[in-house]
Scaffold this motif. Structure first.
Motif, PDB file in Angstrom:
ATOM      1  N   PRO A  27      85.579  23.010  44.339  1.00  0.00           N
ATOM      2  CA  PRO A  27      84.435  22.156  44.501  1.00  0.00           C
ATOM      3  C   PRO A  27      83.709  22.368  46.091  1.00  0.00           C
ATOM      4  N   GLN A  28      84.625  22.505  46.973  1.00  0.00           N
ATOM      5  CA  GLN A  28      84.267  22.880  48.391  1.00  0.00           C
ATOM      6  C   GLN A  28      83.248  23.958  48.553  1.00  0.00           C
ATOM      7  N   ARG A  29      83.097  24.779  47.736  1.00  0.00           N
ATOM      8  CA  ARG A  29      82.184  25.837  47.580  1.00  0.00           C
ATOM      9  C   ARG A  29      80.901  25.772  46.684  1.00  0.00           C
ATOM     10  N   ILE A  30      80.853  24.733  46.278  1.00  0.00           N
ATOM     11  CA  ILE A  30      79.804  24.376  45.320  1.00  0.00           C
ATOM     12  C   ILE A  30      78.897  23.367  45.968  1.00  0.00           C
ATOM     13  N   VAL A  46      86.171  13.764  37.723  1.00  0.00           N
ATOM     14  CA  VAL A  46      87.475  13.763  37.835  1.00  0.00           C
ATOM     15  C   VAL A  46      88.125  14.742  38.762  1.00  0.00           C
ATOM     16  N   ASP A  47      89.173  15.054  39.297  1.00  0.00           N
ATOM     17  CA  ASP A  47      89.714  15.824  39.982  1.00  0.00           C
ATOM     18  C   ASP A  47      90.269  16.990  39.203  1.00  0.00           C
ATOM     19  N   VAL A  48      89.756  18.346  39.372  1.00  0.00           N
ATOM     20  CA  VAL A  48      90.355  19.434  38.398  1.00  0.00           C
ATOM     21  C   VAL A  48      90.998  20.205  39.410  1.00  0.00           C
ATOM     22  N   SER A  49      91.333  20.057  40.593  1.00  0.00           N
ATOM     23  CA  SER A  49      92.138  20.997  41.531  1.00  0.00           C
ATOM     24  C   SER A  49      93.259  21.740  40.863  1.00  0.00           C
ATOM     25  N   ALA A  50      93.902  20.992  39.790  1.00  0.00           N
ATOM     26  CA  ALA A  50      95.147  21.407  39.456  1.00  0.00           C
ATOM     27  C   ALA A  50      95.042  22.693  38.357  1.00  0.00           C
ATOM     28  N   ARG A  51      93.504  22.840  37.888  1.00  0.00           N
ATOM     29  CA  ARG A  51      93.119  23.923  37.039  1.00  0.00           C
ATOM     30  C   ARG A  51      92.563  25.062  37.851  1.00  0.00           C
TER      31      ARG A  51
END
Length: 526
Positions: A399-402, A491-496
């Protein structure tokens, strides 16, 4: 000075007497005063060095007029600061050249057809009653490479359908984000909206801008003593009041050249073909500026610079003649074949074939501009096509790059703002919010994304359970989140998230995009 021209002249009343009267109106075109020749005249001059030689020529002007000339020219230029209306801006991807110590520069030049002309001749075009306000139908991004050995002039078709971000107009009103024709950004939100739109859909940082009205274009050509133009066919156009036999015409005056650049109803009548004529005309102007009969004539050189500076509005930094002089000096070693003219690659808009959308080759063009490589050269290999982001399980872009825009397309009041706040908390950058029309459904969440943003869109789409997505060529490098009724919270999708190592697509490789460039040394009649 780069000169640009606006769109074609509005139709005039037909009939023998009306046509005769129309031909006497300055700036509407007429039979050329210059000589007609059957030979073709090649262009072997450097476009960007024309600007350089023109500014450096102030030293010649000073010999005839002293400091008065310098201060008069400096006083002609209007400056306007728009930085506070541009919002979140792109980062630069190019590096400083170790030899020149310079960075690449991107200058957005817009041609305005306002009837409030700098020389007071607006009534000759019908005045404000004929066309109130201003439009920018010719827009060119001038990219100067960091090594100052090449330059690319990218023409942006006025009929391009793009995603225009939310903009604050000159009067303080807010123009909501929407999909629209590119040149409407200027008429709706002014210079700031055009710059913001270009940065949004290309991810290219604009360093400077300039707006030129068409009185300046006409006056600059007259100050040069006319230019050479070439037309492959006879032109008899009453709407533009232009009559030219096929062939090469020398010493064409400003009024005729203006009509030639603006005429629409020749060839296939498209904006794309008109851009081609304008690029050839700019090359012809460069040839005349660099010729000895201008550079060795202080009176003619001063008249040219006086006309140019009277009709231009720039950002405060570029408004300094000293800044222009320094820029000009850095361009002196640019080779003739280092200047390229490119039109943004496009195809008919599936929704309206009278408009165009940018193709995958446009993404490659903007990548080359951002990374300061040569557009029109052999493109880099395109990545393998990604799967539909709504069904992809492996996410590769955090997300930090979007960056995204969020639009409310039917949800409760404040739905876009709440979604934007939640996305920001997850690390996304939200470039704007507003209301919009749904392109898919007024329920749930729909994500639209530019042709080369599938991987980023996959992360955005996965953040909204049940969201749908689709590519939208009008977005360029943008991503838009449409929030409707019953939209879930992100929702947080960092795990993917995974580090990409091999292509995740089962499809074939995307064909390499093609970018066609016209070089400054090409034949003017080509």
């Amino acid at each position: 000075m780069v000169a640009l021209v606006p769109r074609s002249q509005p139709s005039r009343t037909e009939g023998t007497s009306a046509d005769a009267a129309a031909r006497d109106l300055p700036g509407t075109g007429r039979l050329p005063r210059g000589r007609h020749a059957s030979h073709q005249h090649g262009v072997a001059y450097r476009l960007l060095r024309a600007a350089g030689v023109g500014v450096l020529g102030l030293s010649v002007v000073a010999a005839g007029g002293g400091a008065y000339a310098w201060y008069r020219l400096q006083g002609n230029i209007n400056a306007e600061s728009i930085t506070d209306r541009l919002g979140i801006r792109p980062d630069t991807e190019a590096t400083v050249d170790p030899t020149t110590g310079q960075s690449a520069l991107n200058v957005l030049v817009m041609g305005s057809d306002t009837r409030e002309l700098a020389d007071g001749t607006g009534d000759e075009y019908g005045g404000l009653e004929a066309a109130e306000g201003a439009r920018s139908d010719t827009t060119v991004l001038v990219h100067l490479a960091a090594d100052r050995r090449s330059a690319t002039l990218v023409s942006i078709p006025r009929d391009s359908m793009v995603q225009i971000p939310d903009c604050t107009a000159d009067d303080g009103t807010v123009v909501a984000a929407h999909r629209g024709q590119f040149n409407s950004a200027f008429s709706e939100g002014g210079t700031a909206c055009t710059v913001k739109t270009v940065e949004s859909v290309t991810d290219v940082l604009i360093d400077h801008y300039a707006v030129v009205d068409f009185s300046g274009f006409r006056s600059m050509i007259d100050a040069l003593g006319g230019v050479t133009i070439c037309t492959p066919e006879d032109i008899e156009d009453r709407k533009a009041n232009l009559y030219l036999p096929a062939g090469t015409h020398e010493d064409v005056d400003g009024e005729t050249a203006l009509a030639y650049a603006r005429v629409r109803y020749i060839g296939d009548g498209s904006d794309i073909s008109r851009i081609g004529r304008q690029q050839a005309l700019m090359s012809s102007m460069v040839q005349k500026v660099l010729s000895s009969d201008v550079l060795l004539r202080p009176d003619r050189l001063f008249s040219f610079l006086d006309a140019a500076t009277k009709s231009v509005t720039t950002d405060p930094e570029l408004a300094s003649l000293n800044q222009m002089r320094q820029l000009a000096q850095s361009l002196q070693k640019m080779p003739a074949d280092g200047v390229r003219f490119v039109t943004v690659p496009n195809e008919p808009d599936p929704r309206n074939d009278a408009r165009v959308v940018w193709t995958a080759a446009a993404d490659e063009l903007w990548r080359q501009i951002r990374t300061d490589t040569t557009p029109g050269a052999t493109p880099s290999p395109s990545p393998t096509a990604s799967t539909d982001p709504s069904t992809s399980s492996a996410l590769t872009i955090p997300p930090q790059r979007i960056s995204v825009q969020v639009l409310n397309v039917g949800g409760e009041t404040g739905a876009a703002g709440r979604a934007a706040q939640a996305l920001g908390a997850l690390g996304f950058t939200v470039t704007g919010t507003g209301d919009g029309e749904a392109t898919a459904s007024t329920e749930g969440v729909h994500v639209r994304y530019g042709p080369d943003r599938a991987d980023s869109a996959a992360t955005v789409t996965a953040s909204f359970p049940g969201a749908t997505s689709a590519v939208d060529p009008a977005l360029g490098r943008g991503i838009v989140v449409e929030v409707g009724t019953g939209a879930p919270a992100p929702v947080d999708v960092s795990a993917r998230l995974v580090t990409p190592s091999t292509p995740t697509s089962t499809g074939g490789a995307t064909p390499e995009p093609t970018i066609t460039a016209r070089v400054a040394t090409d034949d003017i009649c080509a």
